[in-house]
Design an enzyme around this catalytic site. Sequence first.
Site, PDB file in Angstrom:
ATOM      1  N   CYS A   2       0.835  -1.199   0.000  1.00 43.36           N
ATOM      2  CA  CYS A   2       0.000   0.000   0.000  1.00 43.36           C
ATOM      3  C   CYS A   2       0.876   1.258   0.000  1.00 43.36           C
ATOM      4  O   CYS A   2       2.003   1.244   0.467  1.00 43.36           O
ATOM      5  CB  CYS A   2      -0.930   0.084   1.195  1.00 43.36           C
ATOM      6  SG  CYS A   2      -1.928  -1.379   1.420  1.00 43.36           S
ATOM      7  N   ARG A  27       3.016   0.381  -5.404  1.00 41.06           N
ATOM      8  CA  ARG A  27       2.910  -0.309  -4.115  1.00 41.06           C
ATOM      9  C   ARG A  27       1.629  -1.119  -3.987  1.00 41.06           C
ATOM     10  O   ARG A  27       1.385  -1.769  -2.966  1.00 41.06           O
ATOM     11  CB  ARG A  27       2.980   0.707  -2.975  1.00 41.06           C
ATOM     12  CG  ARG A  27       4.226   1.559  -3.012  1.00 41.06           C
ATOM     13  CD  ARG A  27       4.210   2.593  -1.924  1.00 41.06           C
ATOM     14  NE  ARG A  27       4.438   2.011  -0.638  1.00 41.06           N
ATOM     15  CZ  ARG A  27       5.618   1.857  -0.063  1.00 41.06           C
ATOM     16  NH1 ARG A  27       6.696   2.261  -0.689  1.00 41.06           N
ATOM     17  NH2 ARG A  27       5.727   1.311   1.119  1.00 41.06           N
ATOM     18  N   TRP A  74      -2.780  -2.617  -1.641  1.00 37.80           N
ATOM     19  CA  TRP A  74      -2.489  -4.001  -2.005  1.00 37.80           C
ATOM     20  C   TRP A  74      -3.123  -4.833  -0.899  1.00 37.80           C
ATOM     21  O   TRP A  74      -2.699  -4.786   0.257  1.00 37.80           O
ATOM     22  CB  TRP A  74      -0.981  -4.243  -2.085  1.00 37.80           C
ATOM     23  CG  TRP A  74      -0.653  -5.616  -2.585  1.00 37.80           C
ATOM     24  CD1 TRP A  74      -0.625  -6.032  -3.881  1.00 37.80           C
ATOM     25  CD2 TRP A  74      -0.314  -6.759  -1.788  1.00 37.80           C
ATOM     26  NE1 TRP A  74      -0.284  -7.360  -3.939  1.00 37.80           N
ATOM     27  CE2 TRP A  74      -0.093  -7.831  -2.675  1.00 37.80           C
ATOM     28  CE3 TRP A  74      -0.180  -6.985  -0.428  1.00 37.80           C
ATOM     29  CZ2 TRP A  74       0.264  -9.103  -2.233  1.00 37.80           C
ATOM     30  CZ3 TRP A  74       0.172  -8.244   0.013  1.00 37.80           C
ATOM     31  CH2 TRP A  74       0.388  -9.296  -0.894  1.00 37.80           C
ATOM     32  N   ASN A  98      -0.524   1.808   5.867  1.00 39.78           N
ATOM     33  CA  ASN A  98       0.329   0.851   5.155  1.00 39.78           C
ATOM     34  C   ASN A  98       0.977  -0.035   6.212  1.00 39.78           C
ATOM     35  O   ASN A  98       1.667   0.476   7.097  1.00 39.78           O
ATOM     36  CB  ASN A  98       1.399   1.595   4.346  1.00 39.78           C
ATOM     37  CG  ASN A  98       2.482   0.672   3.837  1.00 39.78           C
ATOM     38  OD1 ASN A  98       2.211  -0.485   3.531  1.00 39.78           O
ATOM     39  ND2 ASN A  98       3.698   1.160   3.748  1.00 39.78           N
ATOM     40  N   GLY A  99       0.737  -1.339   6.113  1.00 42.53           N
ATOM     41  CA  GLY A  99       1.310  -2.263   7.090  1.00 42.53           C
ATOM     42  C   GLY A  99       0.273  -3.319   7.450  1.00 42.53           C
ATOM     43  O   GLY A  99      -0.724  -3.478   6.745  1.00 42.53           O
ATOM     44  N   GLU A 478      14.905 -17.285 -12.541  1.00 43.29           N
ATOM     45  CA  GLU A 478      14.524 -15.942 -12.964  1.00 43.29           C
ATOM     46  C   GLU A 478      13.674 -15.996 -14.247  1.00 43.29           C
ATOM     47  O   GLU A 478      12.667 -15.295 -14.366  1.00 43.29           O
ATOM     48  CB  GLU A 478      15.782 -15.080 -13.181  1.00 43.29           C
ATOM     49  CG  GLU A 478      15.527 -13.668 -13.655  1.00 43.29           C
ATOM     50  CD  GLU A 478      14.652 -12.832 -12.715  1.00 43.29           C
ATOM     51  OE1 GLU A 478      14.359 -13.262 -11.583  1.00 43.29           O
ATOM     52  OE2 GLU A 478      14.239 -11.738 -13.144  1.00 43.29           O
ATOM     53  N   LYS A 482       9.894 -14.585 -14.397  1.00 39.31           N
ATOM     54  CA  LYS A 482       9.524 -13.534 -15.350  1.00 39.31           C
ATOM     55  C   LYS A 482       8.306 -13.952 -16.148  1.00 39.31           C
ATOM     56  O   LYS A 482       7.344 -13.213 -16.296  1.00 39.31           O
ATOM     57  CB  LYS A 482      10.724 -13.296 -16.274  1.00 39.31           C
ATOM     58  CG  LYS A 482      11.169 -11.970 -16.615  1.00 39.31           C
ATOM     59  CD  LYS A 482      11.636 -10.968 -15.642  1.00 39.31           C
ATOM     60  CE  LYS A 482      11.055 -10.929 -14.297  1.00 39.31           C
ATOM     61  NZ  LYS A 482      11.866 -10.347 -13.272  1.00 39.31           N
ATOM     62  N   GLU A 485       4.993 -14.443 -13.809  1.00 36.63           N
ATOM     63  CA  GLU A 485       4.344 -13.304 -13.141  1.00 36.63           C
ATOM     64  C   GLU A 485       3.569 -12.413 -14.101  1.00 36.63           C
ATOM     65  O   GLU A 485       2.611 -11.767 -13.698  1.00 36.63           O
ATOM     66  CB  GLU A 485       5.320 -12.494 -12.285  1.00 36.63           C
ATOM     67  CG  GLU A 485       6.311 -11.634 -13.005  1.00 36.63           C
ATOM     68  CD  GLU A 485       7.235 -10.871 -12.051  1.00 36.63           C
ATOM     69  OE1 GLU A 485       6.776 -10.344 -11.032  1.00 36.63           O
ATOM     70  OE2 GLU A 485       8.433 -10.790 -12.357  1.00 36.63           O
ATOM     71  N   HIS A 501      13.583 -36.796 -10.455  1.00 37.61           N
ATOM     72  CA  HIS A 501      13.336 -37.283  -9.096  1.00 37.61           C
ATOM     73  C   HIS A 501      11.886 -37.058  -8.679  1.00 37.61           C
ATOM     74  O   HIS A 501      11.594 -36.910  -7.497  1.00 37.61           O
ATOM     75  CB  HIS A 501      14.311 -36.627  -8.109  1.00 37.61           C
ATOM     76  CG  HIS A 501      15.730 -37.022  -8.369  1.00 37.61           C
ATOM     77  ND1 HIS A 501      16.225 -38.268  -8.053  1.00 37.61           N
ATOM     78  CD2 HIS A 501      16.738 -36.358  -8.990  1.00 37.61           C
ATOM     79  CE1 HIS A 501      17.484 -38.354  -8.432  1.00 37.61           C
ATOM     80  NE2 HIS A 501      17.818 -37.211  -9.015  1.00 37.61           N
ATOM     81  N   LYS A 600       4.791  -3.555  -6.926  1.00 32.43           N
ATOM     82  CA  LYS A 600       6.215  -3.413  -7.239  1.00 32.43           C
ATOM     83  C   LYS A 600       7.079  -3.573  -5.979  1.00 32.43           C
ATOM     84  O   LYS A 600       8.155  -4.129  -6.033  1.00 32.43           O
ATOM     85  CB  LYS A 600       6.445  -2.042  -7.882  1.00 32.43           C
ATOM     86  CG  LYS A 600       7.881  -1.740  -8.249  1.00 32.43           C
ATOM     87  CD  LYS A 600       8.285  -2.510  -9.470  1.00 32.43           C
ATOM     88  CE  LYS A 600       9.742  -2.261  -9.852  1.00 32.43           C
ATOM     89  NZ  LYS A 600      10.293  -3.380 -10.624  1.00 32.43           N
TER      90      LYS A 600
HETATM   91  O1  M6R Z   1      12.442  -4.281  -4.379  1.00 33.20           O
HETATM   92  P1  M6R Z   1      13.027  -5.661  -4.235  1.00 33.20           P
HETATM   93  O2  M6R Z   1      14.142  -5.910  -5.184  1.00 33.20           O
HETATM   94  O3  M6R Z   1      13.447  -5.963  -2.820  1.00 33.20           O
HETATM   95  O4  M6R Z   1      11.865  -6.648  -4.608  1.00 33.20           O
HETATM   96  C1  M6R Z   1      12.047  -8.033  -4.525  1.00 33.20           C
HETATM   97  C2  M6R Z   1      10.960  -8.790  -5.247  1.00 33.20           C
HETATM   98  O5  M6R Z   1       9.707  -8.427  -4.740  1.00 33.20           O
HETATM   99  C3  M6R Z   1      10.992  -8.540  -6.755  1.00 33.20           C
HETATM  100  O6  M6R Z   1      12.212  -8.903  -7.317  1.00 33.20           O
HETATM  101  C4  M6R Z   1       9.872  -9.350  -7.444  1.00 33.20           C
HETATM  102  O7  M6R Z   1      10.136 -10.711  -7.347  1.00 33.20           O
HETATM  103  C5  M6R Z   1       9.691  -8.913  -8.902  1.00 33.20           C
HETATM  104  N1  M6R Z   1       8.298  -8.774  -9.201  1.00 33.20           N
HETATM  105  C6  M6R Z   1      10.236  -9.884  -9.887  1.00 33.20           C
HETATM  106  O8  M6R Z   1      10.075  -9.440 -11.193  1.00 33.20           O
END
Ligand code: M6R
Length: 605
Positions: A2, A27, A74, A98-99, A478, A482, A485, A501, A600
């Site tokens: 948030c 956020r 969020w 926020n929290g 990664e 990518k 998500e 396995h 984000k």
């Molecule tokens: O701001 P940060 O790098 O600490 O964020 C970490 C993760 O939340 C961030 O890398 C997330 O996994 C991304 N959405 C990946 O694309």
Amino acid sequence: MCGIIGYIGKSEATGILLRGLKDLEYRGYDSGGIAVLDKKRLSVAKAKGEIRNLKKKLDGYEIRGCLGIGHTRWATHGKANEINAHPHCSKHFAVVHNGIIENYKEIRESLAMSGIAFESETDTEVIPKLLELNFNGDVLEAIRKTVKLLEGSYALGIICTDKEDTLYCTKKASPLIIGAGNGENFIASDINPLLHYTNRAVYLEDGETAEISAHKIRVFDRDFKETDKEIKTIALNKNAADKGEYRHFMLKEIYEEPVVVRSSLNAVTEDGEPVFSDIPFTEADFKALNRVYIVGCGSAYHVGLIAKYNFEKIAKIPAFAEYAGEFRYADPVIDGNCLVIIISQSGETADSLAALKLAKEMGAKTISIVNVPESTIANRSDYNILTLAGAEVAVATTKAFSCQLAVLNTLCLYTARKRNACTEVFSEIAVNMSQLLPKKIERVIAKADELHALAKELKGITRCFFLGRNVDFGVSLEGALKLKEISYIDCVGYPASELKHGTISLIEKNTVCIGLISNGDLLPKTVSNLVEVAARGARVIVFAPESLAGDLEQFETVITYPDSIPLLTPSIEVIPLQLLAYYVADEKGLPIDKPRNLAKSVTVE
Ligand code: M6R
């Protein structure tokens, strides 16, 4: 997560709040809302979804008033709907939060027993109700009594109908900044929305509360004694995030990678040497290190996992990549000879921040690699290395990931040199090779059409495995993250040897398996794993350096990228995976920059 914003001054608050919420939307974008006070009259507006929905709803309505608070959500407790949207109110109070209030159930039950009714399912709503209960005309006293009862994390913006000229805020374990303007003042979750109006800011510490009028900012410590706070001048310029000619921020940010990787590398290298100016650790400190932990969440963790192999191979030091949310509760064995490296784009991720706190409490040496200057993690680590990726807007990280990896590789070389674990010649060659990365990344980006064509073939799939060994395992995680998500395809990254396995039972005719082979040494091993899945009907797509293409002719689809040394190849290898993910999601017509359920910056645990 948030984002919260607040304004008091001489201008109409609504426009300022909406603009600020747009800046904070990274956020969370489950709902937005504002509350504006004008002559004791409180107007509240809320809408589900992105801030543009709230804006649309307010079109044609005039909400007047020069004092207000706003929120972009969020969802943690309660569905993403209008009722659960903030601000939450009681008779005299409106609150944005926020929290997470961890003991909200207990408080809610106690309040309900006293006949207090709740409208929403949120944890936040207990706050205005408690403020009301504790209010006898003195708002600061009501805040003092209320926060005493709250467990968990909060940054709160509060307005009270009896105080038309005062904005209140308080915080614990969630970020909150006060912007000091000229005849107007602001609060916000981060510096960005403030930079439209001022570059002077007060950073609140946990437990502090502020009483803010248009001309004065008073801050109180955790005992509610007034305290002097420094007003810092922020060197940042407002860098209006703009998609320019690109359809999405994610694509723009991928195309920016050559430039930002170059800048990030230039800042940590000089004449073929890794350089970390003013690093507070001596050569003896590096020699005495017994372990390195590289800690982060999501993609930042993947950077750590790739680097872990390099720290062991090149700096000859036991290295562990850890998810921050696991590390903080795992009782890690840490002492003064441990180096804990925290990686975070935002510098505000709750778990990463808690991991840093733990590492410091246990006496470890801490270094952060962060993209946002003035962020909490950057400020609290012993030494921060700033990545120069610039503002990253798309939820799926691309350019920040690449800058983190480039900088961490350089730190690995620096550590290796200080420990005499590699020769000066090796280090110089590696640094010089790293200068070539931007051009090589450009060459991968030039293959965008090839990756777009592949994306068209893949847009209908429902499952995808990414398989690799060693550093390619890190890259496989990664690549899978990518794609999943932003395209909502069920993707998993696996060590290539592991599938058989158990998970190989999921392979059916045409299940897509993406094989990652960045290094000739492990090629025969990974190839044999890919052959195993192909024998069970999988469609195998291999990503490999140009020099290995000749050894991979048995596979129908091989996407190549420029060669480099093993330390640096993952920095090139990840780019086609980012582009592939982007094009698949685009072909599916999905909201690439703001995928469902995500934000984000993850500022709750
Ligand atoms: O701001 P940060 O790098 O600490 O964020 C970490 C993760 O939340 C961030 O890398 C997330 O996994 C991304 N959405 C990946 O694309």
